[in-house]
Design a protein around this motif. Sequence first.
Motif, PDB file in Angstrom:
ATOM      1  N   ILE A  24       0.844  -1.201   0.000  1.00 55.70           N
ATOM      2  CA  ILE A  24       0.000   0.000   0.000  1.00 55.70           C
ATOM      3  C   ILE A  24       0.876   1.248   0.000  1.00 55.70           C
ATOM      4  N   ARG A  25       1.901   1.257   0.840  1.00 53.46           N
ATOM      5  CA  ARG A  25       2.794   2.424   0.916  1.00 53.46           C
ATOM      6  C   ARG A  25       3.494   2.676  -0.421  1.00 53.46           C
ATOM      7  N   LYS A  26       3.854   1.607  -1.124  1.00 52.52           N
ATOM      8  CA  LYS A  26       4.483   1.757  -2.438  1.00 52.52           C
ATOM      9  C   LYS A  26       3.506   2.400  -3.427  1.00 52.52           C
ATOM     10  N   LEU A  27       2.256   1.955  -3.402  1.00 53.64           N
ATOM     11  CA  LEU A  27       1.239   2.550  -4.279  1.00 53.64           C
ATOM     12  C   LEU A  27       1.055   4.034  -3.973  1.00 53.64           C
ATOM     13  N   VAL A  28       1.047   4.374  -2.705  1.00 57.34           N
ATOM     14  CA  VAL A  28       0.848   5.763  -2.293  1.00 57.34           C
ATOM     15  C   VAL A  28       2.023   6.626  -2.738  1.00 57.34           C
ATOM     16  N   ARG A  29       3.242   6.099  -2.628  1.00 56.01           N
ATOM     17  CA  ARG A  29       4.420   6.864  -3.070  1.00 56.01           C
ATOM     18  C   ARG A  29       4.338   7.207  -4.552  1.00 56.01           C
ATOM     19  N   GLU A  30       3.642   6.401  -5.319  1.00 54.23           N
ATOM     20  CA  GLU A  30       3.536   6.631  -6.760  1.00 54.23           C
ATOM     21  C   GLU A  30       2.434   7.620  -7.128  1.00 54.23           C
ATOM     22  N   LEU A  31       1.620   8.029  -6.160  1.00 53.78           N
ATOM     23  CA  LEU A  31       0.554   8.996  -6.432  1.00 53.78           C
ATOM     24  C   LEU A  31       1.144  10.378  -6.698  1.00 53.78           C
ATOM     25  N   LEU A  37      -1.067  13.916  -0.717  1.00 55.32           N
ATOM     26  CA  LEU A  37      -1.419  14.785   0.402  1.00 55.32           C
ATOM     27  C   LEU A  37      -2.839  14.483   0.893  1.00 55.32           C
ATOM     28  N   ARG A  38      -3.783  14.347  -0.038  1.00 54.75           N
ATOM     29  CA  ARG A  38      -5.162  13.982   0.335  1.00 54.75           C
ATOM     30  C   ARG A  38      -5.195  12.636   1.045  1.00 54.75           C
ATOM     31  N   PHE A  39      -4.405  11.683   0.548  1.00 57.06           N
ATOM     32  CA  PHE A  39      -4.354  10.355   1.167  1.00 57.06           C
ATOM     33  C   PHE A  39      -3.920  10.477   2.625  1.00 57.06           C
ATOM     34  N   PHE A  40      -2.837  11.190   2.878  1.00 54.33           N
ATOM     35  CA  PHE A  40      -2.316  11.300   4.242  1.00 54.33           C
ATOM     36  C   PHE A  40      -3.264  12.061   5.156  1.00 54.33           C
ATOM     37  N   GLN A 116      -0.989  -5.082  18.335  1.00 56.63           N
ATOM     38  CA  GLN A 116      -0.241  -4.444  17.242  1.00 56.63           C
ATOM     39  C   GLN A 116      -0.690  -4.994  15.894  1.00 56.63           C
ATOM     40  N   GLN A 117      -0.806  -6.313  15.822  1.00 53.01           N
ATOM     41  CA  GLN A 117      -1.190  -6.982  14.576  1.00 53.01           C
ATOM     42  C   GLN A 117      -2.632  -6.647  14.194  1.00 53.01           C
ATOM     43  N   VAL A 118      -3.536  -6.661  15.166  1.00 52.54           N
ATOM     44  CA  VAL A 118      -4.942  -6.356  14.912  1.00 52.54           C
ATOM     45  C   VAL A 118      -5.087  -4.948  14.354  1.00 52.54           C
ATOM     46  N   ILE A 119      -4.404  -3.995  14.983  1.00 53.91           N
ATOM     47  CA  ILE A 119      -4.499  -2.598  14.545  1.00 53.91           C
ATOM     48  C   ILE A 119      -3.805  -2.385  13.208  1.00 53.91           C
ATOM     49  N   GLN A 120      -2.681  -3.033  12.999  1.00 52.13           N
ATOM     50  CA  GLN A 120      -1.986  -2.893  11.714  1.00 52.13           C
ATOM     51  C   GLN A 120      -2.872  -3.397  10.574  1.00 52.13           C
ATOM     52  N   GLU A 121      -3.551  -4.511  10.787  1.00 55.02           N
ATOM     53  CA  GLU A 121      -4.449  -5.027   9.756  1.00 55.02           C
ATOM     54  C   GLU A 121      -5.635  -4.084   9.538  1.00 55.02           C
ATOM     55  N   TYR A 122      -6.201  -3.563  10.626  1.00 53.50           N
ATOM     56  CA  TYR A 122      -7.298  -2.599  10.517  1.00 53.50           C
ATOM     57  C   TYR A 122      -6.833  -1.367   9.735  1.00 53.50           C
ATOM     58  N   ASN A 123      -5.669  -0.829  10.107  1.00 49.20           N
ATOM     59  CA  ASN A 123      -5.146   0.365   9.436  1.00 49.20           C
ATOM     60  C   ASN A 123      -4.845   0.099   7.961  1.00 49.20           C
ATOM     61  N   ASN A 124      -4.399  -1.110   7.635  1.00 51.07           N
ATOM     62  CA  ASN A 124      -4.184  -1.461   6.229  1.00 51.07           C
ATOM     63  C   ASN A 124      -5.502  -1.384   5.458  1.00 51.07           C
ATOM     64  N   LYS A 125      -6.574  -1.878   6.053  1.00 54.29           N
ATOM     65  CA  LYS A 125      -7.888  -1.816   5.400  1.00 54.29           C
ATOM     66  C   LYS A 125      -8.311  -0.367   5.183  1.00 54.29           C
ATOM     67  N   VAL A 126      -8.052   0.470   6.178  1.00 58.57           N
ATOM     68  CA  VAL A 126      -8.377   1.894   6.057  1.00 58.57           C
ATOM     69  C   VAL A 126      -7.575   2.518   4.922  1.00 58.57           C
ATOM     70  N   MET A 127      -6.274   2.236   4.884  1.00 60.11           N
ATOM     71  CA  MET A 127      -5.424   2.814   3.833  1.00 60.11           C
ATOM     72  C   MET A 127      -5.848   2.335   2.447  1.00 60.11           C
ATOM     73  N   ALA A 129      -8.890   1.473   1.553  1.00 58.82           N
ATOM     74  CA  ALA A 129     -10.151   2.156   1.231  1.00 58.82           C
ATOM     75  C   ALA A 129      -9.901   3.601   0.810  1.00 58.82           C
ATOM     76  N   VAL A 130      -9.046   4.298   1.525  1.00 53.95           N
ATOM     77  CA  VAL A 130      -8.736   5.692   1.179  1.00 53.95           C
ATOM     78  C   VAL A 130      -8.045   5.749  -0.176  1.00 53.95           C
ATOM     79  N   TYR A 131      -7.119   4.842  -0.420  1.00 56.73           N
ATOM     80  CA  TYR A 131      -6.429   4.800  -1.710  1.00 56.73           C
ATOM     81  C   TYR A 131      -7.439   4.604  -2.843  1.00 56.73           C
ATOM     82  N   ARG A 132      -8.365   3.665  -2.665  1.00 56.47           N
ATOM     83  CA  ARG A 132      -9.394   3.425  -3.691  1.00 56.47           C
ATOM     84  C   ARG A 132     -10.258   4.660  -3.911  1.00 56.47           C
ATOM     85  N   GLU A 133     -10.634   5.327  -2.824  1.00 53.29           N
ATOM     86  CA  GLU A 133     -11.448   6.540  -2.943  1.00 53.29           C
ATOM     87  C   GLU A 133     -10.721   7.614  -3.737  1.00 53.29           C
ATOM     88  N   ILE A 134      -9.471   7.835  -3.416  1.00 52.80           N
ATOM     89  CA  ILE A 134      -8.682   8.885  -4.066  1.00 52.80           C
ATOM     90  C   ILE A 134      -8.443   8.563  -5.534  1.00 52.80           C
TER      91      ILE A 134
END
Length: 142
Positions: A24-31, A37-40, A116-127, A129-134
Motif C-alpha cells: 500500500i505504501r508503495k502505491l501511495v508513493r507513486e501517487l 497529500l489527500r491520502f495522508f 499491534q497486529q490487529v491494529i496494523q491489519e485494521y489500518n491497512n484496510k483503512v489505507m 479504502a482511502v487509496y481506492r477513494e482517491i
Amino acid sequence: MTARAHEGIAVKTKEAIQEDEERIRKLVRELPDEQRLRFFKQTEQRLKDPDTYATLNYLFIAGLHHFYLQKWVRGSINLSIFLWGVMLLFTGLAGLGVIVLIAITLVELKALFKSQQVIQEYNNKVMKAVYREITSDQNRSV
C-alpha cells in the motif's frame, strides 16, 4: 502461506500484514503530490492507535476495544456477556459469574497480545479504502 486457520476464520500472519502495508505504501508513493497529500490527510483522521486498543482491552471491560474499531455487534456481545457475568456475581450464581468472567477474559487476552497486529491489519484496510477513494475520484474527474 499468508493466512492460517483460526476458529474457522482466516487469520493473516504478521508477515502477510506487513507485506500488505508495504504494498500500500508503495502505491501511495507513486501517487501525484496532490493525491498523496489527500491520502495522508484522510488516513490520519481514520487510523487507529495500537496502544489505545490495548488499553481498552486491558481494562477487561469486555468489548470496548471492539467499539474502538467500530465492530459494534462484537463489542455489544462481549459487553453483554461481561455485564451478565458481573450481575451473576451478586446472585446465588456467583460461581457461574466468575466462570463467565474468566472465560471472556481468556478469549480477550488473545486480542490484547496481538493488539499491534490487529491494529496494523485494521489500518491497512483503512489505507486501502482511502487509496481506492482517491484513485477513483481521479478517474471520475478525467
